[in-house]
Design an enzyme around this catalytic site. Structure first.
Site, PDB file in Angstrom:
ATOM      1  N   ARG A   1       0.815  -1.191   0.118  1.00 50.48           N
ATOM      2  CA  ARG A   1       0.093   0.028  -0.049  1.00 50.48           C
ATOM      3  C   ARG A   1       0.897   1.296   0.059  1.00 50.48           C
ATOM      4  NH1 ARG A   1      -3.695   2.681   4.290  1.00 50.48           N
ATOM      5  NH2 ARG A   1      -5.226   3.444   3.075  1.00 50.48           N
TER       6      ARG A   1
ATOM      7  N   ASN B   1      -3.978   8.804   4.777  1.00 53.34           N
ATOM      8  CA  ASN B   1      -2.825   8.151   5.322  1.00 53.34           C
ATOM      9  C   ASN B   1      -2.725   7.991   6.765  1.00 53.34           C
ATOM     10  OD1 ASN B   1      -1.791   7.957   2.511  1.00 53.34           O
ATOM     11  ND2 ASN B   1      -0.685   9.878   2.845  1.00 53.34           N
TER      12      ASN B   1
ATOM     13  N   HIS C   1       0.307   4.361  -2.410  1.00 54.68           N
ATOM     14  CA  HIS C   1       0.035   5.891  -1.980  1.00 54.68           C
ATOM     15  C   HIS C   1       1.161   6.817  -2.383  1.00 54.68           C
ATOM     16  CE1 HIS C   1      -3.433   5.211   0.947  1.00 54.68           C
ATOM     17  NE2 HIS C   1      -3.553   4.617  -0.151  1.00 54.68           N
TER      18      HIS C   1
ATOM     19  N   HIS D   1      -6.357  -5.695  -2.271  1.00 54.39           N
ATOM     20  CA  HIS D   1      -7.530  -5.943  -1.045  1.00 54.39           C
ATOM     21  C   HIS D   1      -7.476  -7.712  -0.843  1.00 54.39           C
ATOM     22  CE1 HIS D   1      -8.883  -1.614  -1.249  1.00 54.39           C
ATOM     23  NE2 HIS D   1      -7.568  -1.803  -0.814  1.00 54.39           N
TER      24      HIS D   1
END
Ligand code: HEM
Ligand SMILES: *[C@@H]1O[C@H](CO)[C@@H](O)[C@H](O)[C@H]1NC(C)=O
Ligand SMILES: *[C@@H]1O[C@H](CO)[C@@H](O)[C@H](O)[C@H]1NC(C)=O
Ligand SMILES: *[C@@H]1O[C@H](CO)[C@@H](O)[C@H](O)[C@H]1NC(C)=O
Ligand SMILES: *[C@@H]1O[C@H](CO)[C@@H](O)[C@H](O)[C@H]1NC(C)=O
Ligand SMILES: *[C@@H]1O[C@H](CO)[C@@H](O)[C@H](O)[C@H]1NC(C)=O
Ligand SMILES: *[C@@H]1O[C@H](CO)[C@@H](O)[C@H](O)[C@H]1NC(C)=O
Ligand SMILES: *[C@@H]1O[C@H](CO)[C@@H](O)[C@H](O)[C@H]1NC(C)=O
Ligand SMILES: *[C@@H]1O[C@H](CO)[C@@H](O)[C@H](O)[C@H]1NC(C)=O
Length: 356
Positions: A89, A121, A93, A220
């Site tokens: 992740r 975040n 990001h 996910h």
């Protein structure tokens, strides 16, 4: 230019670093002082004219970098089964905000307003200490050569493959940005509450299409989400006063028990109820049983008349097809606006822009 070291000899120090972030700066300055200036200069001579990402970018300047990343990720993962997901992740990001430039790693400082405080975040991203430990080791072996942005790309790949997912050849040669963009982190990152057309548009804005959206959402298949990321679905979905009708009723009962109405929104839940820590195609099977955790997940399958539901069907029926697509989409994501050539810098501490 670089030193061969046995990574195991550094493991005790790495363990300490992971537990006590403050150690990093002390240790890194003692590692890099003296050699850093020379190494940075040599790296410039070698790479100053190159402008393309390439899998062989560090072959002559830091041939062990992927081994080091793998060794440390494996070590941490063995005591923290969520870490692989968290590292994947971080790369996502990073890339969605001003490209894959390591900006997500920067802490507040005089010239920097950190992206870490943006709602997507804050109290959510994790793994920064692991990136510090990798960077510290890499700086020791080949100082001033490997960017933080490339460490994120390598850590993402190894996290997926160690969890049972696909491997791919990581493109390298990104350089680190000297700015952070809090506004970008607030606006470019997708939210689990957004409708499908907005999610598609946010991917399109960084050059990723609807297939990439469905494929990369398959991340996910591991990791956790806080109750607050989906609790509206359990009690009053989108202001309707009832639960999300696309949520499987027995799964709804389970989730309501873990996330009581008005309860603690930070309680963690598995994103994939069937195989929480494995990277596999069960995410798509879950969507077919209306067991996607986030509204943004379930929409990929439950939005009527949207052709993307057929992609969910392909991946649910064929894990190989998902893995092949995931590898391609990760390479696409890793190519978002990299800094190359002499743009940006090679940070010596991933949390700070180099002193000018
Ligand atoms: C469709 C857009 C996406 C949305 C709306 C979204 C949203 C979220 C949310 C809300 C969480 C839980 C955060 C928390 O509660 O702390 C999460 C976790 C996670 N996301 Fe996404 N995400 C998206 C796409 C992606 C992509 C493209 C990747 C990587 C390729 C990714 C990888 C992950 C991983 C691995 C976790 C678990 C992290 C952990 O356990 O530390 N997500 N995401
Ligand atoms: C680094 O490279 C050397 C020489 O190729 C090798 O012996 C060593 O095992 C490599 N890996 C690590 C993690 O140091
Ligand atoms: C970073 O700076 C911003 C803006 O000054 C502030 O709102 C935020 O709380 C700071 N974050 C941390 C972790 O200190
Ligand atoms: C920050 O991100 C926003 C949203 O993507 C963008 O409009 C803006 O140009 C970026 N700012 C900088 C300085 O890169
Ligand atoms: C929530 O409802 C509004 C108004 O009906 C609608 O425009 C929006 O798309 C809905 N959001 C989601 C995520 O379904
Ligand atoms: C998305 O792009 C890939 C190439 O990266 C292509 O194979 C695929 O067909 C595209 N999907 C859509 C829905 O346009
Ligand atoms: C929620 O749980 C976390 C972790 O256990 C705790 O730190 C926090 O104070 C709790 N918040 C509330 C509102 O109870
Ligand atoms: C709900 O989940 C159960 C268990 O996975 C599954 O057997 C059932 O078919 C699902 N129901 C619907 C309507 O998708
Ligand atoms: C599964 O997908 C792979 C890769 O696209 C393909 O080669 C294979 O034929 C597919 N298998 C089936 C049973 O459709």
């Amino acid at each position: 230019m670089y030193k061969y070291v046995c990574v195991t000899s550094l493991i005790d120090r790495i363990r300490q670093t992971i537990r006590q972030e403050a150690l990093y700066c002390t240790m890194s300055s003692c590692y890099v002082s003296g050699v850093l200036a020379v190494a940075t200069f040599m790296a410039f001579l070698l790479h100053g004219s190159e402008a393309q990402l390439s899998p062989t970018f560090y072959d002559s300047t830091c041939p062990n970098v992927s081994d080091i990343v793998q060794t440390i990720v494996q070590l941490v993962q063995s005591s923290d089964p969520r870490m692989a997901a968290s590292l994947l992740r971080l790369h996502f990001h990073d890339c969605f905000v001003d490209g894959c430039d390591g900006s997500v790693l920067l802490d507040n400082s005089t010239a920097i307003v950190s992206e870490k405080d943006a709602p997507p975040n804050s109290n959510s991203l994790r793994g920064f200490e692991v990136i510090d430990a990798i960077k510290m080791t890499v700086e020791y072996v080949c100082p001033g050569v490997v960017s933080c942005a490339d460490i994120l790309a390598l850590a993402a790949e190894v996290s997926v493959s160690l969890s049972g997912g696909p491997s791919w050849t990581v493109q390298l040669g990104r350089r680190d940005g000297t700015t952070a963009n809090l506004t970008g982190a607030n606006t470019n990152l997708p939210s689990p509450f957004e409708p499908l057309d907005i999610l598609k548009a946010k991917f399109a804005a960084v050059g990723l299409n609807d297939t990439d959206l469905v494929t990369l959402s398959g991340a996910h298949t591991f990791g956790r989400a806080r109750c607050g990321a989906f609790s509206d679905r359990l009690y009053s979905f989108n202001g309707t006063g009832i639960a999300d009708p696309t949520l499987n009723t027995s799964y709804l009962t389970t989730l309501q028990a873990n996330c009581p109405d008005g309860g603690n929104e930070t309680t963690l839940n598995n994103l994939d109820l069937s195989t929480p820590d494995a990277f596999d195609n069960s995410y798509y099977l879950n969507l077919q049983s209306n067991e996607g955790l986030l509204a943004s997940d379930q929409q990929l399958y439950s939005t009527s008349n949207d052709p993307i539901a057929s992609i969910v069907g392909i991946y649910a029926g064929n894990q190989t097809a998902f893995f092949e697509s995931f590898a391609l989409s990760m390479i696409n994501m890793g190519n978002i606006s990299p800094l190359t050539g002499s743009d940006g810098e090679i940070r010596s501490n991933c949390r700070l822009v180099n002193a000018s």
